[in-house]
Design a protein around this motif. Sequence first.
Motif: not given
Length: 331
Positions: A158-172
């Motif tokens: 959940s928090i990984t996808m939040a950083y992905n969506r809110f901060h545009g962070l590249e996550t896998r």
Amino acid sequence: MYEMKKILITGAAGFLGSHLCDRFIKEGYYVIAMDNLITGDLRNIEHLFKLENFEFYHHDVTKFVNVPGKLDYILHFASPASPIDYLKIPIQTLKVGALGTHNLLGLAKVKNARILIASTSEIYGDPLVHPQTEEYYGNVNTIGPRGVYDEAKRFMESITMAYNRFHGLETRIVRIFNTYGPRMRLNDGRVIPAFIGQALRGEDLTVFGDGSQTRSFCYVDDEVEGIYRLLLSDYDMPVNIGNPHEITIKDFAEEIVKLTGTDQKVIYKPLPQDDPMQRQPDITKAKEILGWEPKVSRAEGMKKTYEYFKSLPEDELYKKEHKDFKDYNRI
């Protein structure tokens, strides 16, 4: 001039983390390994200490994490992974999933690094859908004894996808199914080291429940290949990486007896609370997006794993887990 890519791997002295260190060293990366050694073992990575493109940080990721200089990638694999461990250190298990993941996402944001987090098939709980696809939301007991691990991993996602969506962070996000191979701890409670350890000691093999529950076992080299491909892919949603060939625990115990050439009986004990009855990944996404599927047969992988356990010193075979975990649960 070629500039070496730099990667931080947490949980690096553990079973899977150490194999990831080997793989990224082989691929020409500068590897920073991090582990607090609660469940990890430096022997798993000591062969890398002499290398110029490897360094080790003895650090707990639930505390502030800082790595000097540039950082291209982060693999977050710090977490207890066996029931014996996370039932002994439930609070630390939750903290590494929550605080540790938050710290590493923050580090990735500061460094503009791509981060891959290690989730698990346990987020599916005791599944009502079989095999499990990434779209299945799971059937999890949030307050049961296994909830400390399951919910830690669900929060990580959940928090990984939040950083992905809110901060545009590249996550896998990789959802890891049962993985096995050399460097597993012999007494960590997981089914393969438990069965092989019992066979090598001449003990009867213990099956919990009636043995009809299923598991799908993926050899570590295949698992690492899938993780490597996912990290370098353009896909940011969760992906199952595991072997879809399932087997009942009862049949697997009989395979171990044949593999080890022993004549022990299989004995049955009550099934632990919330132990999943079925576990099998749907790997359609991994095949289509990553071009990945497991290559190592269970017969081949189990032979290599058995040879590894057989090569351990005899005192390892009889050693009980002795780490004192009380400090890690104090706050």
